[in-house]
Each structure stands twice: as C-alpha cells, then as structure tokens.
Design an enzyme around this catalytic site. Structure first.
Site, PDB file in Angstrom:
ATOM      1  N   ALA A  66      46.413  26.410  23.522  1.00 43.82           N
ATOM      2  CA  ALA A  66      47.599  26.583  24.363  1.00 43.82           C
ATOM      3  C   ALA A  66      47.200  26.153  25.770  1.00 43.82           C
ATOM      4  CB  ALA A  66      48.036  28.040  24.341  1.00 43.82           C
ATOM      5  N   GLY A 111      45.064  27.767  20.252  1.00 43.53           N
ATOM      6  CA  GLY A 111      46.342  27.335  19.686  1.00 43.53           C
ATOM      7  C   GLY A 111      46.232  26.060  18.865  1.00 43.53           C
ATOM      8  N   GLU A 114      45.161  27.202  15.579  1.00 44.07           N
ATOM      9  CA  GLU A 114      46.295  27.947  15.012  1.00 44.07           C
ATOM     10  C   GLU A 114      47.398  26.987  14.539  1.00 44.07           C
ATOM     11  OE1 GLU A 114      46.281  30.241  18.694  1.00 44.07           O
ATOM     12  OE2 GLU A 114      46.265  32.054  17.473  1.00 44.07           O
ATOM     13  N   GLU A 134      39.721  32.433  22.560  1.00 37.91           N
ATOM     14  CA  GLU A 134      40.573  33.149  23.523  1.00 37.91           C
ATOM     15  C   GLU A 134      39.865  34.336  24.161  1.00 37.91           C
ATOM     16  OE1 GLU A 134      41.514  32.144  20.471  1.00 37.91           O
ATOM     17  OE2 GLU A 134      43.567  31.395  20.503  1.00 37.91           O
TER      18      GLU A 134
END
Ligand code: CAA
Length: 260
Positions: A66, A111, A114, A134
C-alpha cells in the site's frame, strides 16, 4: 479505456492488467484501487474475456505495498470512517467471478503480497520476493495478509512472516504453497498468459464454478463444502457445454463452448 495507474490490454480472450507506477514500485494508492475496480468490472462484463492476468510494470516489483506516502499523514478516524482497504475484497475479489492469475515479478510486499493472494493463483518469477513487513511500520496487514497468508502457508510460516517482516523468496513461496509455479523472469508473462489462455478456452460456466468451489473450501466445513460441490457438479450436468464436452470426448475432437 485508459487509466492513470494501470495498463489494460486484451490479448484475444485474456485481459492483461499491468500495475503501472514503476517510480513508486507500483505501490497501491486509492487511484490504483479505483482503476483496478473499473478494469476488473469491465473484464467481468465482457463476454469475450475468459481469464485475466495481473502483473507489475518493470522488473523490480509486482507491488511494494500500500502507498505509505498516502497513509503517513492520514488521521486514524479517516481510515475507520472510510473503512480503508475494504474495497479490495468487496469490489475486486468478490466482484470478480471469472478466474484471474497474479504474475508476480519482483517485490510483492505488504499490500502487494495481499493483492497477489487475492488472485486465484500466483505464478512467480525466480526473483520474486514476498513479505508482510507492515510490523516494521508500526502497523499490521490490512488487505488480507494475516488471513489469506495463514490459509495459504499455515500458522507457523504466516506468524514468522508477519512478526519478523522478513521476505520469502520464490523457491520458499513455492515450497510453502503460496505460489503454484516459479519460472525465469523472462518467461513469466508468457507462462501466465499461456495458463490464462488455457483457462479462457475452458467451458466458461465450469471455469466459474470450479473457482467458486475451491473458494468455498476456505469458508465452510468439509461436510457443507462437499454438499455444495456436489450441487454445483449436478447443476453443471444441465449445461449445453456438458453435453458438448462429453460428446467431444467420445468423438475424439475438441469441444466448442457456448457458455450455456
Ligand atoms: N509506498 C510508497 N512508495 C514506495 C513504497 C510504498 N509501499 N515502496 C517503495 N516506494 C517508493 C520509494 O519511496 C522510492 O520512491 P522515491 O524514489 O521517490 O524515494 C521508490 O519507490 C523506490 O523505492 P526504494 O528506493 O526504497 O527502492 P529499494 O530498491 O531501495 O527498496 C524495497 C525496495 C525493499 C521494496 C523498499 O522500497 C521498501 O521497503 N518498500 C516498502 C515495503 C513496505 O513496507 N510495504 C508495506 C506497505 S504498508 C501496507 O502494505 C499495508 C497493508 O497491509 C495494505
């Protein structure tokens, strides 16, 4: 249709979607999500398209996570009130009933890992690196890493990845069941497009139901899943493509599918 953060090409009956922010290692910001939602919806609605491939531009990254720069100053109340990250599951994963493959070239972190795990399966290049780092940013996975990674590789390795934030190389990812195949980087796109083309050449309703069946295994008990599997099998026996598929086998010729 052109997008700000992704490239979309139709290659016969396969849609190739490329994350295209190489200057940020294809980091996933809100615009990427909006573009992907649109592109996946167009793929889903297009009867000529049977399978999609998602990859990253450049050789370095599928997606490095992300977008940290988008998140760094955002107030917590906004993350909560916007239900930040919810759209990935509701509008990409759940809205896409046709099969799609992640072709992971390079880093798939946070992300990025993911997003790859949202695909129906992952084909990785030899230089691919997966991770949920993270924790090093003082947070935790937010796009499904703690749940999908655990289901993919089991508790011990998922805990190892989430708690240490270390990266897993492609060989370890294949050994662990996270990816289905590993190929040299220069063959990655060919391999993924070939797999996608094979899937797109299957009877479309059977392809969707095979996908749905495997996904049900993650959501339900064995008994309930086995019942669902039999019901779907029984439904497929009523399709014209089932009659065609079995006739084609007996007549030793390729089937011609109608999606009915
Ligand atoms: N967000 C925003 N920008 C990113 C980014 C990210 N996740 N990852 C890389 N970039 C940017 C860098 O800031 C840099 O931009 P500038 O040139 O403008 O400085 C550019 O991409 C190139 O990156 P590096 O210079 O860092 O490249 P490197 O080869 O030295 O390192 C890397 C590569 C190890 C992948 C490193 O970039 C990195 O650690 N990235 C962050 C990985 C990460 O922590 N991901 C998790 C994000 S949080 C998340 O995803 C939450 C969630 O669960 C959804």
């Amino acid at each position: 249709m052109s997008y700000e953060t992704i490239l979309v090409e139709k290659k016969d009956n396969v849609t190739l979607i490329t994350l295209n922010r190489p200057q940020a290692l294809n980091a996933l910001n809100s615009q990427v999500l909006a573009d992907l939602i649109d592109a996946f919806a167009a793929f889903e609605a297009d009867a000529t398209q049977g399978c999609a491939v998602l990859t990253g531009s450049g050789e370095k990254a599928f997606a490095a996570g992300a977008d940290i720069k988008e998140m760094s100053d955002k107030p917590s109340a906004e993350f909560y009130s916007q239900d930040f990250f919810a759209g990935w599951t509701s509008h990409v994963v759940k809205a896409t009933r046709k099969p799609w493959i992640a072709a992971v070239n390079g880093f798939a972190l946070g992300g990025g890992c993911e997003l790859a795990m949202m695909a129906d399966f992952i084909i990785a290049s030899e230089n691919a690196k997966f991770g949920q780092p993270e924790i090093k940013l003082g947070v935790a996975p937010g796009m499904g890493g703690s749940q999908r990674l655990t289901r993919a590789v089991g508790k011990s390795k998922a805990m190892d990845m989430c708690l240490t934030g270390r990266m897993m190389d492609a060989a370890e990812a294949e050994r662990s069941g996270l990816v289905s195949r590993v190929v040299p980087l220069d063959q990655l796109l060919d391999e993924a497009l070939k797999a996608a083309s094979a899937i797109a050449g299957m009877p479309p309703l059977a392809a969707m139901m095979n996908k749905e069946m495997v996904n049900i295994a993650f959501e339900t008990t064995l008994d309930a899943g086995l019942v669902m599997e039999r019901r779907m099998f029984q439904v497929l026996t009523a399709t014209e493509d089932k009659a065609e598929g079995m006739a084609a086998f007996v007549e030793k010729r390729p089937g011609v599918w109608k999606g009915k």
